[in-house]
Design a protein around this motif. Structure first.
Motif, mmCIF file in Angstrom:
data_model
loop_
_atom_site.group_PDB
_atom_site.id
_atom_site.type_symbol
_atom_site.label_atom_id
_atom_site.label_comp_id
_atom_site.label_asym_id
_atom_site.label_seq_id
_atom_site.Cartn_x
_atom_site.Cartn_y
_atom_site.Cartn_z
ATOM 1 N N ILE A 183 8.649 -33.239 -86.352
ATOM 2 C CA ILE A 183 9.243 -31.990 -85.870
ATOM 3 C C ILE A 183 8.526 -31.530 -84.605
ATOM 4 C CG2 ILE A 183 9.629 -29.552 -86.416
ATOM 5 C CD1 ILE A 183 9.713 -30.493 -89.415
ATOM 6 N N LEU A 184 7.201 -31.549 -84.633
ATOM 7 C CA LEU A 184 6.422 -31.083 -83.487
ATOM 8 C C LEU A 184 6.704 -31.921 -82.244
ATOM 9 C CD1 LEU A 184 4.241 -29.036 -82.638
ATOM 10 C CD2 LEU A 184 2.521 -30.752 -83.236
ATOM 11 N N ALA A 185 6.889 -33.223 -82.431
ATOM 12 C CA ALA A 185 7.173 -34.103 -81.288
ATOM 13 C C ALA A 185 8.508 -33.775 -80.633
ATOM 14 C CB ALA A 185 7.151 -35.565 -81.744
ATOM 15 N N SER A 186 9.401 -33.136 -81.376
ATOM 16 C CA SER A 186 10.723 -32.807 -80.821
ATOM 17 C C SER A 186 10.686 -31.540 -79.973
ATOM 18 C CB SER A 186 11.739 -32.633 -81.959
ATOM 19 O OG SER A 186 11.500 -31.436 -82.673
ATOM 20 N N VAL A 187 9.576 -30.823 -79.998
ATOM 21 C CA VAL A 187 9.452 -29.587 -79.223
ATOM 22 C C VAL A 187 8.889 -29.911 -77.851
ATOM 23 C CG1 VAL A 187 8.355 -27.314 -79.083
ATOM 24 C CG2 VAL A 187 9.120 -28.203 -81.303
#
Length: 270
Positions: free
Chosen positions: A239-243
């Protein structure tokens, strides 16, 4: 007698106007032939390089009508030489090249957990370093009143607190209401967990699953999405990588974090 020239070309055979758009860095477009969607990272003679949310790069030719911008067909063109647009941080603020981190303020921003802290750092980290604001994380907010009392906020040491699932009538709401210091500000977002503050479209899902009461929310989300249930940490890294920037976050979170930064750095707060 006035002569009229009749255009007998059917409307569907007439050439359609396709706007030209400068391929500025950061512009997000889609190449319809491959379905690849990404942000422009560079534009050279005849080609443009896009980067998707997973960091994958693809090079495409600059062909007429070759891309979609917000669903509309456009022709990407090489940006003309001109005034350089100011670079932006992930939070949308104007970047300050070469700026040194300020000595940490006495004030702090507290967030509920490690994931919250990592997300705030990724989007607002540059701003926070320039302002000298340190973000620390708590393990829940049950003891928030005593934590605030121990911190002893004052005019030169303000405290901002970000709380998950801060909705009227909730346990979190009652705890937040018990903090009365004028030098402490407790705000929150309505989401059960910080994961939900990331837009589903940025993660590549249709929406965040509804998890029945009584079940661990993160585990239920992983199960519903077909992710590995045993490793919610792995799910969070996905999820964090998608931000990439503030654009990937819900407004209900953006406003609250900006409010805390403004409160802690307000004139008079050292």
């Amino acid at each position: 007698m006035r002569q009229y020239s009749a255009d007998l070309t059917p409307p569907w055979k007439k050439p359609q106007f396709v706007p030209e758009v400068a391929a500025e860095p950061g512009l997000v477009v889609e190449e319809p032939g491959s379905g690849f969607c990404g942000a422009v990272i560079r534009c050279e003679a005849g080609t443009v390089t896009l980067e998707d949310r997973f960091g994958k790069h693809r090079v495409f030719p600059l062909e007429p009508g070759g891309f979609l911008l917000e669903g509309r067909v456009v022709t990407l063109v090489r940006p003309s030489a001109g005034p350089v647009r100011p670079a932006r941080t992930a939070s949308g603020s104007v970047a300050v090249p070469g700026a040194r981190a300020r000595v940490a303020r006495a004030g702090r921003i507290y967030v509920e957990g490690r994931h919250d802290a990592e997300l705030v750092e990724k989007v607002w980290g540059d701003d926070l370093r320039i302002e000298g604001v340190v973000v620390e994380y708590l393990e829940g907010v049950d003891d928030l009143p005593s934590i605030v009392a121990d911190f002893a906020p004052g005019p030169d040491a303000r405290l901002g607190v970000l709380v998950d699932h801060l909705v009227p009538g909730s346990k979190e709401w009652r705890i937040a209401e018990s903090v009365t210091s004028e030098h402490a500000l407790v705000v929150g977002h309505p989401y059960i967990d910080i994961w939900e503050a990331v837009k589903p479209s940025s993660v590549g899902i249709a929406g965040w699953p509804r998890v029945p009461r009584g079940q661990d929310w993160k585990t239920g989300v992983c199960r519903a999405l077909g992710w590995r249930v045993a490793n919610t940490g792995e799910a969070w890294q996905r999820i964090l990588a998608s931000v990439r920037s503030y654009k990937d976050l819900e407004p209900a979170l953006l406003g609250r974090v900006e409010e805390l930064i403004d409160f802690v750095t307000e004139s008079g707060a050292a």
